[in-house]
Enzyme design. Structure first.
Site, PDB file in Angstrom:
ATOM      1  N   GLN A 263      47.973 -41.520 -59.911  1.00  0.00           N
ATOM      2  CA  GLN A 263      47.600 -41.492 -61.333  1.00  0.00           C
ATOM      3  C   GLN A 263      46.802 -42.756 -61.655  1.00  0.00           C
ATOM      4  OE1 GLN A 263      51.819 -40.769 -62.163  1.00  0.00           O
ATOM      5  NE2 GLN A 263      51.234 -39.239 -63.682  1.00  0.00           N
ATOM      6  N   ASP A 295      50.485 -38.973 -74.554  1.00  0.00           N
ATOM      7  CA  ASP A 295      51.328 -39.446 -73.459  1.00  0.00           C
ATOM      8  C   ASP A 295      51.075 -40.925 -73.170  1.00  0.00           C
ATOM      9  OD1 ASP A 295      53.048 -38.852 -71.093  1.00  0.00           O
ATOM     10  OD2 ASP A 295      51.247 -39.393 -69.975  1.00  0.00           O
ATOM     11  N   GLU A 337      54.159 -40.735 -77.878  1.00  0.00           N
ATOM     12  CA  GLU A 337      55.192 -40.896 -76.861  1.00  0.00           C
ATOM     13  C   GLU A 337      55.187 -42.355 -76.449  1.00  0.00           C
ATOM     14  OE1 GLU A 337      56.963 -40.810 -72.635  1.00  0.00           O
ATOM     15  OE2 GLU A 337      54.828 -40.970 -72.965  1.00  0.00           O
ATOM     16  N   ARG A 526      64.350 -37.259 -61.889  1.00  0.00           N
ATOM     17  CA  ARG A 526      64.192 -36.530 -63.154  1.00  0.00           C
ATOM     18  C   ARG A 526      64.247 -35.019 -62.936  1.00  0.00           C
ATOM     19  NH1 ARG A 526      58.773 -39.135 -65.398  1.00  0.00           N
ATOM     20  NH2 ARG A 526      58.306 -38.895 -63.198  1.00  0.00           N
TER      21      ARG A 526
HETATM   22  C1  GLC Z   1      55.047 -40.049 -69.749  1.00  0.00           C
HETATM   23  C2  GLC Z   1      55.681 -38.766 -69.296  1.00  0.00           C
HETATM   24  C3  GLC Z   1      56.254 -38.941 -67.939  1.00  0.00           C
HETATM   25  C4  GLC Z   1      55.163 -39.346 -67.004  1.00  0.00           C
HETATM   26  C5  GLC Z   1      54.379 -40.533 -67.523  1.00  0.00           C
HETATM   27  C6  GLC Z   1      53.083 -40.672 -66.809  1.00  0.00           C
HETATM   28  O1  GLC Z   1      55.968 -41.071 -69.885  1.00  0.00           O
HETATM   29  O2  GLC Z   1      56.638 -38.351 -70.223  1.00  0.00           O
HETATM   30  O3  GLC Z   1      56.884 -37.778 -67.493  1.00  0.00           O
HETATM   31  O4  GLC Z   1      55.726 -39.671 -65.759  1.00  0.00           O
HETATM   32  O5  GLC Z   1      54.045 -40.410 -68.873  1.00  0.00           O
HETATM   33  O6  GLC Z   1      52.175 -39.690 -67.259  1.00  0.00           O
END
Ligand code: GLC
Ligand code: GLC
Length: 649
Positions: A263, A295, A337, A526
């Site tokens: 990522q 996110d 979030e 998770r």
């Molecule tokens: C947010 C999501 C989580 C993910 C992270 C990276 O916290 O809820 O599941 O791993 O972002 O995208």
């Protein structure tokens, strides 16, 4: 920073220059749809000064700022003109009723398409089930193309414009959005905008050496910069990889990767990135998404020497997205979030930023109170931190697809004579079953060997004691666990804001330990609380003798009750002093209806003084809307283990 007057003057001047160019560009469309064009013009003028000010602050120093500005406006106008008619109509409805999401009718649900119904087409067939539950908001977990194998549950997005082919197509998603809407359900999707997967076209082009796309990410030729930044960064996934950077052999470059190594963090200091992601956002809005879950908002801006979390520019970026949405997709709402310190959570919430937000503090403290049987930290924190600016709402939840972190404020804890560090250690022990006598069955997540920090995984039912009780075959423990599950739900359904149910919880789904057999999941605990839907279990929901039936009946009754109570509109709660360390309570009132809500967090009967009942209830006789029982405030209010009452005078 330019002052207000400067911004105003230059905003006017820039729009005077840009508007004729837009008109020329869209001449034919504007002539064909003069009303739509006029609506665009009026919204653009309304938002322009704010948008311009934000963009100048973020990108004004770039030599090609004006080019980016023009491209952004062209894309925004294009998006508005392409917006389907039903969404334009929704825009008008939402503009006329901007507080629609404060309604007591709102009930949220969240699920993974593949784990619930395999495909989008399959999901559509379950709309009657969503209605049976009373949902008006449905969050589908990430469903876009992402790498095969490990992909962080879809949070590594390879294309924001293509649905994962195993689930369906973009057309099916758009049709589903509309079908849900026709049944009174708003579609909620993630906007994973902090990073892309390393398989996204932008990342692939960067890997191939294209400098334009290399500038989309944070790439470094050697370890100097990563080490310099790293000194002040928090590690998010320490068991995956130490630090926040990943070395790519193929490129001979270090890449900034806050989360997993696949990522890649996007570089928002580059205006081209902002523009590219704004286009993706508007694309999702036009597909029929009504609420975007933003996110990982905390991480989108980086500055050397800081934690690179919650920096001021992160807010400017979200506000700029918000302004664009107001112009080209005004029905769209943002949900934040931010699973960070409570002060920082609040900083993302506002009508011009994220109108709604997860409430991780309430979530974590409900579990804290359940473990300790004492409500003092919950009560103190809500008293000082629950209130939101007008026009905003909490999304109150008990479990999500993520871990539970103990995000309370240390000073709040000390105020209540709790040692914050020792308390977190206790909570982790309690919820991983390492504490003698604990009813909970959970797993640790991302234990950091240096700091001793960890978070918790587990389904609601397993954490609330159902798993252990069922295994032991102890009826009384089972009853207590069911009561805990219903009590927790009674709070998110009544405290103020949008309640969000993690689907599966409505029938008491237990932990699923089989994830360890899948190499793509084994390293991420998770997955223990992300099981595939067990339809046989769901089938039992109408059988009152079954556990599923008891939980489902209890929960759906609470949902119907919530929807019938005008006092539960909006998000204002007045927290009471119950005078009993185990009783948490608050008052909700509106339109002449007043509710006094009290919940017992202990497995022993508890009582609240008659005096307090009279003072807070403003009456002598009450009816408990949950049990139907009448109470008279001449005597103390007595609550059974984990009982909750919704008292109306
Ligand atoms: C947010 C999501 C989580 C993910 C992270 C990276 O916290 O809820 O599941 O791993 O972002 O995208
Ligand atoms: C499936 C299940 C059924 C459930 C329905 C919900 O058909 O078998 O139990 O009620 O989906 O949508």
């Amino acid at each position: 920073m330019p002052d207000r007057e400067w911004t105003r003057r230059h905003a006017v001047r820039s729009l005077d220059r840009l508007w004729p160019r837009l008109q020329t560009h869209f001449q034919a469309e504007a002539a064909a749809a003069p009303e739509a064009w006029a609506a665009f013009e009026s919204r653009l003028h309304g938002e322009w000064e704010r948008l311009f000010g934000l963009l100048v602050e973020l990108y004004g120093q770039h030599y090609d700022f004006f080019y980016h500005l023009e491209q952004l406006l062209l894309a925004t106008a294009r998006s508005w003109l392409d917006r389907p008619a039903w969404l334009k109509q929704l825009d008008a409805e939402r503009e006329a009723d901007p507080l629609w999401f404060q309604s007591e009718q709102m009930i949220g649900g969240v699920l993974y398409v593949d784990r619930f119904s395999d495909t989008l087409a399959g999901l559509r067939a379950h709309i009657p089930y969503f209605k049976e539950l009373g949902l008006t908001y449905l969050h589908l977990m990430p469903l876009f193309e992402s790498p095969a194998g490990e992909n962080d549950g879809g949070y590594a997005v390879s294309s924001y414009r293509h649905v994962d082919p195993r689930l369906g197509t973009m057309e099916e998603l758009a049709r589903l959005a509309r079908a849900l809407h026709e049944h009174g359900i708003s579609l909620v999707l993630d906007f994973v905008f902090n990073h892309t997967s390393d398989e996204h076209t932008w990342a692939r082009r960067a890997q191939a050496g294209d400098p334009e796309y290399q500038e989309f990410y944070y790439l470094f030729p050697d370890r100097t910069m990563p080490e310099a930044y790293g000194r002040t960064l928090r590690e998010i996934f320490p068991t995956v990889r130490r630090g926040s950077f990943t070395y790519r052999e193929d490129m001979r470059r270090w890449v900034w990767t806050t989360f997993n190594s696949f990522q890649w963090d996007l570089n928002y200091s580059n205006p081209a990135v902002f523009r590219a992601m704004a286009a993706e956002m508007l694309f999702l809005a036009n597909a029929g998404v009504q609420i975007l879950r933003l996110d990982a908002v905390a991480f989108i801006w980086k500055r050397m020497g800081t934690s690179c979390e919650n920096l001021p520019e992160a807010h400017l970026i979200i506000q700029a997205f918000n302004a664009l949405a107001r112009i080209a997709a005004p029905a769209l709402l943002f949900k934040s979030e931010a699973i960070v310190h409570p002060d920082d959570i609040l900083s993302y919430i506002g009508p011009h930023e994220c109108q709604i937000s997860y409430n991780p503090l309430l979530m974590a403290l409900l579990w804290e109170a359940l473990a300790t049987r004492e409500v003092k930290l919950l009560d103190h924190s809500m008293r000082t931190r629950f209130r939101l600016p007008p026009g905003c709402a909490w999304v109150n939840y008990l479990r999500s697809h993520d871990d539970i972190g103990w995000t309370f404020d240390d000073a709040d804890a000390r105020w209540e004579w709790i040692d914050p560090i020792g308390h977190r250690t206790f909570l982790n022990a309690f919820y991983t079953g390492r504490f003698a006598g604990s009813f909970a069955r959970g797993l640790p997540f991302q234990e950091n060997p240096d700091t001793g920090d960890a978070r918790i995984c587990g389904t609601l039912a397993s954490l609330a004691g159902l798993e252990a009780a069922v295994q032991a075959g102890e009826e009384q423990q089972i009853d207590l666990a069911v009561q805990r599950i219903l009590m927790l739900h009674s709070i998110i359904l009544s405290i103020g804001g949008i309640p969000l149910i993690y689907l599966g919880d409505e029938v008491g789904t237990l932990n699923d330990y089989t994830y360890v057999a899948d190499p793509a999941k084994a390293n991420d605990s998770r997955w223990v609380h992300r099981p595939k839907t067990d339809w046989a279990r769901l089938e039992r929901r109408h059988d009152p003798a079954s556990l599923e039936g008891r939980i489902f009946a209890g929960l759906t009754r609470l949902i119907r009750l919530r929807k019938a109570l005008p006092a539960l509109w909006g998000g204002e709660a007045e927290f009471i002093e119950s005078g009993n360390p185990h009783l948490f309570g608050y008052i909700r009132h509106r339109r002449g209806q007043r509710l006094l809500i009290v919940a017992n967090f202990s497995e022993h009967p508890q009582q609240m003084d008659a005096n307090r009942l009279r003072v807070y209830g403003l009456s002598y006789t009450f009816q408990d809307l949950i049990s139907g029982q009448t109470y008279v405030a001449a005597e103390p209010l007595r609550l059974e283990p984990y009982q909750f009452v919704w008292l109306e005078a």
